[in-house]
Scaffold this motif. Structure first.
Motif, PDB file in Angstrom:
ATOM      1  N   LEU A   1       0.820  -1.218   0.000  1.00  0.00           N
ATOM      2  CA  LEU A   1       0.000   0.000   0.000  1.00  0.00           C
ATOM      3  C   LEU A   1       0.855   1.271   0.000  1.00  0.00           C
ATOM      4  O   LEU A   1       0.432   2.306  -0.524  1.00  0.00           O
ATOM      5  CB  LEU A   1      -0.953  -0.001   1.204  1.00  0.00           C
ATOM      6  N   SER A   2       2.056   1.167   0.567  1.00  0.00           N
ATOM      7  CA  SER A   2       2.882   2.387   0.578  1.00  0.00           C
ATOM      8  C   SER A   2       3.350   2.738  -0.842  1.00  0.00           C
ATOM      9  O   SER A   2       3.617   3.901  -1.137  1.00  0.00           O
ATOM     10  CB  SER A   2       4.064   2.248   1.546  1.00  0.00           C
ATOM     11  N   ILE A   3       3.394   1.743  -1.716  1.00  0.00           N
ATOM     12  CA  ILE A   3       3.732   2.052  -3.121  1.00  0.00           C
ATOM     13  C   ILE A   3       2.601   2.889  -3.737  1.00  0.00           C
ATOM     14  O   ILE A   3       2.837   3.874  -4.433  1.00  0.00           O
ATOM     15  CB  ILE A   3       3.960   0.753  -3.928  1.00  0.00           C
ATOM     16  N   LEU A   4       1.377   2.479  -3.423  1.00  0.00           N
ATOM     17  CA  LEU A   4       0.243   3.251  -3.951  1.00  0.00           C
ATOM     18  C   LEU A   4       0.274   4.668  -3.391  1.00  0.00           C
ATOM     19  O   LEU A   4       0.052   5.645  -4.098  1.00  0.00           O
ATOM     20  CB  LEU A   4      -1.087   2.593  -3.566  1.00  0.00           C
ATOM     21  N   GLU A   5       0.564   4.756  -2.110  1.00  0.00           N
ATOM     22  CA  GLU A   5       0.586   6.072  -1.463  1.00  0.00           C
ATOM     23  C   GLU A   5       1.643   6.965  -2.116  1.00  0.00           C
ATOM     24  O   GLU A   5       1.404   8.132  -2.401  1.00  0.00           O
ATOM     25  CB  GLU A   5       0.856   5.894   0.023  1.00  0.00           C
ATOM     26  N   LYS A   6       2.798   6.358  -2.367  1.00  0.00           N
ATOM     27  CA  LYS A   6       3.893   7.114  -2.972  1.00  0.00           C
ATOM     28  C   LYS A   6       3.463   7.729  -4.317  1.00  0.00           C
ATOM     29  O   LYS A   6       3.830   8.847  -4.652  1.00  0.00           O
ATOM     30  CB  LYS A   6       5.074   6.155  -3.174  1.00  0.00           C
ATOM     31  N   HIS A   7       2.650   6.966  -5.062  1.00  0.00           N
ATOM     32  CA  HIS A   7       2.213   7.477  -6.370  1.00  0.00           C
ATOM     33  C   HIS A   7       0.882   8.221  -6.290  1.00  0.00           C
ATOM     34  O   HIS A   7       0.270   8.512  -7.315  1.00  0.00           O
ATOM     35  CB  HIS A   7       2.106   6.316  -7.373  1.00  0.00           C
ATOM     36  N   ASP A   8       0.396   8.459  -5.078  1.00  0.00           N
ATOM     37  CA  ASP A   8      -0.838   9.210  -4.867  1.00  0.00           C
ATOM     38  C   ASP A   8      -2.051   8.518  -5.504  1.00  0.00           C
ATOM     39  O   ASP A   8      -2.911   9.152  -6.102  1.00  0.00           O
ATOM     40  CB  ASP A   8      -0.647  10.630  -5.442  1.00  0.00           C
ATOM     41  N   ILE A   9      -2.067   7.190  -5.371  1.00  0.00           N
ATOM     42  CA  ILE A   9      -3.158   6.409  -5.970  1.00  0.00           C
ATOM     43  C   ILE A   9      -4.057   5.913  -4.843  1.00  0.00           C
ATOM     44  O   ILE A   9      -3.566   5.342  -3.866  1.00  0.00           O
ATOM     45  CB  ILE A   9      -2.586   5.172  -6.710  1.00  0.00           C
ATOM     46  N   SER A  10      -5.373   6.136  -4.959  1.00  0.00           N
ATOM     47  CA  SER A  10      -6.227   5.564  -3.907  1.00  0.00           C
ATOM     48  C   SER A  10      -6.820   4.253  -4.412  1.00  0.00           C
ATOM     49  O   SER A  10      -7.042   4.068  -5.604  1.00  0.00           O
ATOM     50  CB  SER A  10      -7.298   6.535  -3.450  1.00  0.00           C
TER      51      SER A  10
ATOM     52  N   LYS B   1       1.690  -1.979 -15.803  1.00  0.00           N
ATOM     53  CA  LYS B   1       2.911  -2.766 -15.900  1.00  0.00           C
ATOM     54  C   LYS B   1       3.995  -2.249 -14.940  1.00  0.00           C
ATOM     55  O   LYS B   1       4.623  -3.008 -14.206  1.00  0.00           O
ATOM     56  CB  LYS B   1       3.437  -2.671 -17.356  1.00  0.00           C
ATOM     57  N   GLU B   2       4.155  -0.945 -14.929  1.00  0.00           N
ATOM     58  CA  GLU B   2       5.166  -0.354 -14.027  1.00  0.00           C
ATOM     59  C   GLU B   2       4.809  -0.607 -12.565  1.00  0.00           C
ATOM     60  O   GLU B   2       5.680  -0.898 -11.743  1.00  0.00           O
ATOM     61  CB  GLU B   2       5.262   1.166 -14.252  1.00  0.00           C
ATOM     62  N   LEU B   3       3.517  -0.518 -12.275  1.00  0.00           N
ATOM     63  CA  LEU B   3       3.079  -0.735 -10.886  1.00  0.00           C
ATOM     64  C   LEU B   3       3.398  -2.167 -10.457  1.00  0.00           C
ATOM     65  O   LEU B   3       3.923  -2.414  -9.365  1.00  0.00           O
ATOM     66  CB  LEU B   3       1.578  -0.443 -10.768  1.00  0.00           C
ATOM     67  N   ILE B   4       3.106  -3.109 -11.350  1.00  0.00           N
ATOM     68  CA  ILE B   4       3.389  -4.520 -11.060  1.00  0.00           C
ATOM     69  C   ILE B   4       4.887  -4.698 -10.797  1.00  0.00           C
ATOM     70  O   ILE B   4       5.290  -5.358  -9.834  1.00  0.00           O
ATOM     71  CB  ILE B   4       2.901  -5.411 -12.216  1.00  0.00           C
ATOM     72  N   GLU B   5       5.695  -4.090 -11.646  1.00  0.00           N
ATOM     73  CA  GLU B   5       7.151  -4.252 -11.482  1.00  0.00           C
ATOM     74  C   GLU B   5       7.626  -3.682 -10.154  1.00  0.00           C
ATOM     75  O   GLU B   5       8.448  -4.261  -9.462  1.00  0.00           O
ATOM     76  CB  GLU B   5       7.908  -3.603 -12.651  1.00  0.00           C
ATOM     77  N   GLU B   6       7.042  -2.548  -9.789  1.00  0.00           N
ATOM     78  CA  GLU B   6       7.472  -1.927  -8.531  1.00  0.00           C
ATOM     79  C   GLU B   6       7.056  -2.795  -7.337  1.00  0.00           C
ATOM     80  O   GLU B   6       7.843  -3.012  -6.408  1.00  0.00           O
ATOM     81  CB  GLU B   6       6.891  -0.511  -8.419  1.00  0.00           C
TER      82      GLU B   6
END
Ligand code: ASP
Length: 436
Positions: free
Chosen positions: A314-323, A350-355
């Motif tokens: 979830l912190s990856i989502l937060e970093k990209h400002d995605i809810s 794709k980038e999100l998956i890789e991260e």
């Protein structure tokens, strides 16, 4: 008793609709504070005044100002049609001048509601109350509830009745600031709270909320009464008649909201109430569905033992400002459901998956992209046996594959994910099961 009414843009579109609004206000002496939007579309291809005002701001350095010309024409016509004794040209000249020196679009955007309120107030011979005097934002442009409460006491409560432009207020330095689009609803709910209204009537161009989307189900049954929590679950999935932020202040009070139709005033519309209610006569209040979701499915053996796994994802989502919308989990799997729009201009799937892969090192990770979410909502479902069975049976009957299931802990909603291509058929199946 005091009723607060808010009228939307289509109710303010022209002479005919404004006269209709005035009749509605006058037909009930308790309707004493009225919040108006800017004039909206008169016909499908027409332009909303607020859209033209935003364009005028963009065109402020141009010589010709084509959008402001349209605004000018429309307001001059409106004042002439309504035969209101107001020097509209003077107001328009002043606004056009001020737009030229504005740094942000807020002042421009707010002038539709401002002028509309001035015109209606004059036509009715009621006081015009400027929202800049009591709707307060802080210097960062965030709504300031505390300062607003104080100013409501000082400025608004002096009046017995009045017409107020929605959508805007002011910052400590006096600069005009607007809410997000559709924000006159928020002004209406703040005024309703401020004057402790017996009801907040939100007048629009539909007969309130329906049990399903009328674009999918022909003439769906209306919802007479629902709770704020139910509405939240339904609007969240797309049935948005009211600005979601307008609900927040009202939820804390016991002021009911009545959604009404300016063009069918005899229709009682939908009333939204605060209490958690176990409606004994009904199970499901409404069904709402929306396409365009993506689900990132992550699996890893012994995930349940790995501390902080979900937090790291979830912190990856937060970093990209995605809810994210939902988070269904299994013992070794976790899915994150995100509205596709949230990813736009931020990161590709794709980038999100890789991260995520690089951070939590899963055994498997993939995305399901063509997902539609359907919420079956009703406080009447709590503690009643068999609702979920009926949901899945209804979908099974039409051979619809359920790809995801989620149930809120309040037992007020069941969420199912299906393929986008199955969205409409699923809504039909569920409507048939619960409402026919
Ligand atoms: N006029 C504003 C808008 O178009 C606010 C509103 O109508 O509520 O967004």
């Amino acid at each position: 008793m005091t009723k607060v009414c808010k009228f939307g843009g289509t109710s303010m579109a022209d002479k005919g609709t404004i006269e209709q609004v005035i009749n509605i206000i006058k037909s009930d002496d308790e309707r004493r504070f009225v919040v108006v939007s800017a004039p909206g579309k008169r016909y499908p291809n027409d332009q909303k005044i607020t859209d033209l005002l935003y364009k005028s701001f963009e065109e402020k350095d141009q010589e010709t100002q084509p959008s402001f010309k349209k605004i000018r024409k429309r307001f001059i016509q409106l004042v002439e049609d309504l035969q209101v004794d107001i020097d509209i040209k003077k107001h328009l000249d002043e606004i056009s001048q001020n737009i030229k020196s504005s740094k942000t679009s807020d002042y421009a955007a707010s002038r539709g509601e401002y002028l509309c309120a001035l015109i209606v107030a004059k036509k009715m011979d009621w006081p015009f109350i400027d929202a800049k005097d009591f709707i307060m934002f802080n210097s960062n442009g965030i709504f300031d509830g505390h300062a607003t409460d104080l100013m409501i006491k000082e400025k608004l409560l002096k009046y017995e009745r009045g017409i107020i432009g929605g959508f805007y207020g002011s910052m400590p330095d006096g600069q005009i600031k607007t809410f997000s689009r559709g924000g006159s609803d928020i002004t209406g709910s703040i005024v309703a709270m401020g004057v402790n209204a017996s009801v907040y009537e939100n007048w629009t161009d539909v007969n309130g909320f329906m049990t399903a989307n009328p674009q999918i189900i022909k003439n769906p049954k209306p919802i007479d009464i629902l709770t704020f929590e139910e509405l939240r679950e339904l609007s969240y999935m797309g049935a948005s008649v009211l600005h979601p932020e307008s609900l927040y202040p009202l939820r804390k009070s016991s002021i009911p909201v009545n959604i009404r139709n300016t063009f069918e005033p005899e229709n009682k519309g939908t009333t939204i109430i605060n209490q958690k209610t176990n409606f004994s006569d009904r199970l499901v209040t409404g069904i709402a569905g929306k396409a365009s979701y993506v689900s990132i499915v992550i699996s890893k053996s012994l995930m349940n033992n790995e501390k902080g796994f979900a937090r790291r994802v979830l912190s990856i989502l937060e970093k990209h400002d995605i809810s994210m919308e939902h988070l269904p989990t299994g013992i070794d799997t976790m899915s994150v459901v995100i509205e596709k729009n949230e990813l736009k201009n931020r990161i590709s799937v794709k980038e999100l998956i890789e991260e995520i892969r690089s951070v939590v090192n899963p055994d498997d990770i993939y995305a399901t992209e063509d997902l539609a979410m359907i919420a079956i909502v009703g406080q009447g479902m709590a503690n009643k046996i068999g609702t979920a069975a009926r949901v899945f049976n209804a979908l099974y009957k039409y051979q619809i594959n359920v790809r995801m299931i989620d149930q809120g802990s309040s037992e007020m909603n069941i969420i199912v994910g299906v393929s986008e291509k199955d969205l409409n058929l699923s809504i039909h199946a569920l409507y048939e099961e619960f409402f026919q």
